[in-house]
Structure formats: C-alpha cells, structure tokens
Design a protein around this motif. Structure first.
Motif, PDB file in Angstrom:
ATOM      1  N   VAL A   1       0.850  -1.191   0.000  1.00 30.25           N
ATOM      2  CA  VAL A   1       0.000   0.000   0.000  1.00 30.25           C
ATOM      3  C   VAL A   1       0.884   1.239   0.000  1.00 30.25           C
ATOM      4  CG1 VAL A   1      -1.725   1.287   1.333  1.00 30.25           C
ATOM      5  CG2 VAL A   1      -1.855  -1.202   1.195  1.00 30.25           C
ATOM      6  N   ILE A   2       0.514   2.208  -0.834  1.00 31.06           N
ATOM      7  CA  ILE A   2       1.230   3.484  -0.837  1.00 31.06           C
ATOM      8  C   ILE A   2       0.772   4.273   0.382  1.00 31.06           C
ATOM      9  CG2 ILE A   2       1.557   5.705  -1.999  1.00 31.06           C
ATOM     10  CD1 ILE A   2       2.955   3.470  -3.497  1.00 31.06           C
ATOM     11  N   THR A   3       1.734   4.604   1.217  1.00 27.99           N
ATOM     12  CA  THR A   3       1.448   5.401   2.405  1.00 27.99           C
ATOM     13  C   THR A   3       2.588   6.398   2.580  1.00 27.99           C
ATOM     14  OG1 THR A   3       0.793   5.277   4.742  1.00 27.99           O
ATOM     15  CG2 THR A   3       2.444   3.682   3.998  1.00 27.99           C
TER      16      THR A   3
ATOM     17  N   GLY B   1       0.482   2.115   7.786  1.00 24.13           N
ATOM     18  CA  GLY B   1      -0.786   2.154   7.074  1.00 24.13           C
ATOM     19  C   GLY B   1      -1.979   2.546   7.926  1.00 24.13           C
ATOM     20  N   ASP B   2      -1.739   2.881   9.182  1.00 20.33           N
ATOM     21  CA  ASP B   2      -2.821   3.245  10.090  1.00 20.33           C
ATOM     22  C   ASP B   2      -2.846   4.758  10.272  1.00 20.33           C
ATOM     23  OD1 ASP B   2      -4.705   3.546  12.067  1.00 20.33           O
ATOM     24  OD2 ASP B   2      -3.662   2.338  13.552  1.00 20.33           O
ATOM     25  N   HIS B   3      -3.909   5.385   9.797  1.00 23.43           N
ATOM     26  CA  HIS B   3      -4.002   6.841   9.829  1.00 23.43           C
ATOM     27  C   HIS B   3      -5.063   7.329  10.808  1.00 23.43           C
ATOM     28  CE1 HIS B   3      -1.417   7.004   6.302  1.00 23.43           C
ATOM     29  NE2 HIS B   3      -2.061   5.915   5.932  1.00 23.43           N
ATOM     30  N   LYS B   4      -5.608   6.457  11.616  1.00 25.88           N
ATOM     31  CA  LYS B   4      -6.701   6.831  12.521  1.00 25.88           C
ATOM     32  C   LYS B   4      -6.302   7.921  13.513  1.00 25.88           C
ATOM     33  CE  LYS B   4      -9.041   2.391  12.239  1.00 25.88           C
ATOM     34  NZ  LYS B   4      -8.145   1.576  11.455  1.00 25.88           N
TER      35      LYS B   4
ATOM     36  N   GLY C   1      -9.834  12.057   8.283  1.00 30.34           N
ATOM     37  CA  GLY C   1     -10.771  11.493   7.326  1.00 30.34           C
ATOM     38  C   GLY C   1     -10.119  10.379   6.542  1.00 30.34           C
ATOM     39  N   PRO C   2     -10.424  10.277   5.258  1.00 31.37           N
ATOM     40  CA  PRO C   2      -9.915   9.165   4.452  1.00 31.37           C
ATOM     41  C   PRO C   2      -8.389   9.058   4.484  1.00 31.37           C
ATOM     42  CG  PRO C   2     -11.537  10.422   3.232  1.00 31.37           C
ATOM     43  CD  PRO C   2     -11.247  11.194   4.495  1.00 31.37           C
ATOM     44  N   ASP C   3      -7.899   7.828   4.461  1.00 31.12           N
ATOM     45  CA  ASP C   3      -6.462   7.602   4.511  1.00 31.12           C
ATOM     46  C   ASP C   3      -5.700   8.322   3.410  1.00 31.12           C
ATOM     47  OD1 ASP C   3      -6.856   5.996   6.706  1.00 31.12           O
ATOM     48  OD2 ASP C   3      -6.523   4.110   5.651  1.00 31.12           O
ATOM     49  N   ALA C   4      -6.247   8.355   2.200  1.00 28.25           N
ATOM     50  CA  ALA C   4      -5.549   8.998   1.083  1.00 28.25           C
ATOM     51  C   ALA C   4      -5.286  10.469   1.387  1.00 28.25           C
ATOM     52  CB  ALA C   4      -6.363   8.858  -0.204  1.00 28.25           C
ATOM     53  N   LYS C   5      -6.247  11.127   1.998  1.00 25.09           N
ATOM     54  CA  LYS C   5      -6.083  12.546   2.358  1.00 25.09           C
ATOM     55  C   LYS C   5      -4.936  12.703   3.355  1.00 25.09           C
ATOM     56  CE  LYS C   5      -8.599  16.452   4.291  1.00 25.09           C
ATOM     57  NZ  LYS C   5      -9.832  16.895   4.918  1.00 25.09           N
ATOM     58  N   CYS C   6      -4.854  11.799   4.317  1.00 23.69           N
ATOM     59  CA  CYS C   6      -3.808  11.843   5.329  1.00 23.69           C
ATOM     60  C   CYS C   6      -2.439  11.628   4.690  1.00 23.69           C
ATOM     61  CB  CYS C   6      -4.066  10.790   6.399  1.00 23.69           C
ATOM     62  SG  CYS C   6      -2.807  10.738   7.695  1.00 23.69           S
TER      63      CYS C   6
END
Length: 88
Positions: free
Chosen positions: A5-7, A14-17, A22-27
C-alpha cells in the motif's frame, strides 16, 4: 516486483486513525506535502516500509494497494521505482 500500500513514512504502518483527517488517502498526501514526509510502499506481509525513489507518481495511488516494479537498494530501504500500477 513488490506489492503493498502506498502510504507515508510518518504513518508507514498504514494506520491513519490517529491523524483524524478522514480518508487515509487525504492523510497520506497531507503528511507528504504538509509535513515533509516521503511516500513509501508498506508491505504488510513483510512488515516493512520501503521509501520510493519516485515521489511524484505515488500521489495518485495514495492509500491504495499497488504493484511496484523496481530495485531495492543495498541497504534494503529505498526502492528505485521503474513503474507503479494498481494491484490486481
């Protein structure tokens, strides 16, 4: 060939909580652009993140599973990208 996964290197598991953005892609994009982060490929199976030599192309794949064709450097940390494509 590497799949993951691209992070970003700030949330490379991969955890953006915790970022509460909001959405992981935005983070992912915000961490790279606003906080001087780097795009990485996170391989959950191996539990490793590889910094990508190409820091432009990964933006359109933020938080998505991809296949990267490239060569891992001798230290095993930087992946020299030949191509990135959505994983099947």
């Amino acid at each position: 060939t590497f799949t993951g996964v691209i992070t970003d290197n700030m949330c490379d598991n991969g955890d953006h909580k915790d970022m509460k953005m909001g959405p992981d892609a935005k983070c992912v994009v915000a961490c790279v652009k606003g906080m001087n982060g780097k795009y990485v490929l996170y391989d959950a199976k191996a539990g490793k993140a590889y910094e990508l030599s190409d820091q432009v192309t990964p933006e359109k794949f933020a938080a998505k599973k991809v296949t990267v064709v490239g060569t891992l450097d001798d230290a095993g940390k930087i992946l020299k990208v030949d191509s990135i494509a959505a994983a099947k």
